[in-house]
Motif scaffolding. Structure first.
Motif, short mmCIF file in Angstrom:
data_model
loop_
_atom_site.label_atom_id
_atom_site.label_comp_id
_atom_site.label_asym_id
_atom_site.label_seq_id
_atom_site.Cartn_x
_atom_site.Cartn_y
_atom_site.Cartn_z
N ILE A 144 0.83 -1.20 0.00
CA ILE A 144 0.00 0.00 0.00
C ILE A 144 0.88 1.26 0.00
O ILE A 144 1.96 1.28 0.57
CB ILE A 144 -0.96 0.00 1.23
N SER A 166 -0.26 -0.41 -5.70
CA SER A 166 -0.11 1.04 -5.58
C SER A 166 0.91 1.53 -6.59
O SER A 166 1.75 0.76 -7.08
CB SER A 166 0.30 1.44 -4.16
N ARG A 197 -0.57 9.94 -6.95
CA ARG A 197 -0.47 8.65 -6.29
C ARG A 197 -1.76 7.87 -6.39
O ARG A 197 -2.86 8.44 -6.30
CB ARG A 197 -0.14 8.84 -4.80
N ASP A 257 -2.83 5.04 -4.00
CA ASP A 257 -2.36 4.38 -2.78
C ASP A 257 -2.84 2.94 -2.65
O ASP A 257 -2.17 2.13 -1.99
CB ASP A 257 -2.78 5.18 -1.55
N TRP A 258 -3.99 2.61 -3.25
CA TRP A 258 -4.44 1.23 -3.23
C TRP A 258 -5.46 1.02 -4.35
O TRP A 258 -6.40 1.81 -4.49
CB TRP A 258 -5.08 0.84 -1.91
N PRO A 310 -3.23 -0.42 -10.93
CA PRO A 310 -2.90 0.89 -10.37
C PRO A 310 -2.05 1.75 -11.32
O PRO A 310 -2.17 2.98 -11.29
CB PRO A 310 -2.13 0.56 -9.09
#
Length: 225
Positions: A24, A163, A180, A182-183, A188
């Motif tokens: 993550i 991520s 970003r 992040d998760w 991603p």
């Protein structure tokens, strides 16, 4: 767990990094960039402090990337667990992969860029990133993301990626780009690319707003910050 590419744009002098991980919020721990100084990726059981330390050595002590990386690693007793890549403002490169790096790991330097990763599907994943970066067109962010897509196409990590992050420094002291994911349960890097495509046409406007608010366009959103 991670693959990344750090690089410099010869035309603009921008410095940047694209990175992804099965963990993550990789963007909170691993990418480090400083305008006019350099860019660092700290990964594989990462020690985030290595990023600022290496940048400080290059800026304050005027060390080249190899010297700065060696100095930072020499005072850390767990260096064999780290994987670190560096590009400085002149495009010089350095990288290190400790013998305790996870799974299949690899690092390759190209022209003003370094790609590296661990827990890979194979070393060919990293080797695919360098030509993708070097041959891509567009802005630095486009070229970094092209390398990330090439890594995915070559097999990416041994497990799922969750991520991703993109960070670029231009002329100002703050990041020009800092995006970003992040998760995400899947893709991603694709989601990060989507964020970049949305941000790209507005990017310079936010620099203008910072330097001269009277010249900046308004996007008509509440608060409009």
């Amino acid at each position: 767990m991670t693959f990344s590419i750090v690089g410099r744009c010869e035309e603009t002098g921008q410095l940047g990094i694209a990175i992804s991980s099965s963990s993550i919020a990789v963007g909170a721990r691993c990418p480090w960039v400083r305008a006019g100084v350099g860019v660092v990726a700290t990964q594989n059981v990462t020690l985030p402090a290595l990023g600022p330390q290496i940048l400080d050595h290059m800026e304050g002590a005027k060390l080249n990337p190899v010297e700065a990386l060696d100095r930072a690693l020499s005072v850390n007793q767990w260096s064999e667990y780290r994987q670190v890549t560096v590009v400085d403002a002149q495009g010089r490169t350095a990288f290190f992969s400790g013998k305790e790096a996870l799974g299949t790991y690899h690092a390759v330097a190209g022209k003003q860029c370094v790609a590296a990763g661990n827990m890979l599907a194979g070393v060919h994943v990293i080797e695919a990133m360098i030509p993708a970066f070097e041959n891509a067109s567009g802005q630095l962010a486009d070229r970094l993301l092209a390398a990330m897509h090439a890594a995915v196409a070559a097999g990416g990590e041994a497990g799922p990626v969750h991520s991703a992050a993109l960070k670029i420094a231009g002329e100002q002291s703050w990041p020009l780009v800092d995006l970003r994911v992040d998760w995400a349960d899947d893709h991603p890097i694709g989601k990060l690319d989507g964020l970049w495509q949305a941000y790209k046409p507005q990017m310079q406007d936010y620099v203008t707003r910072a330097l001269n608010p009277t010249a900046a366009p308004s996007y008509g959103v509440p608060g409009d910050e």
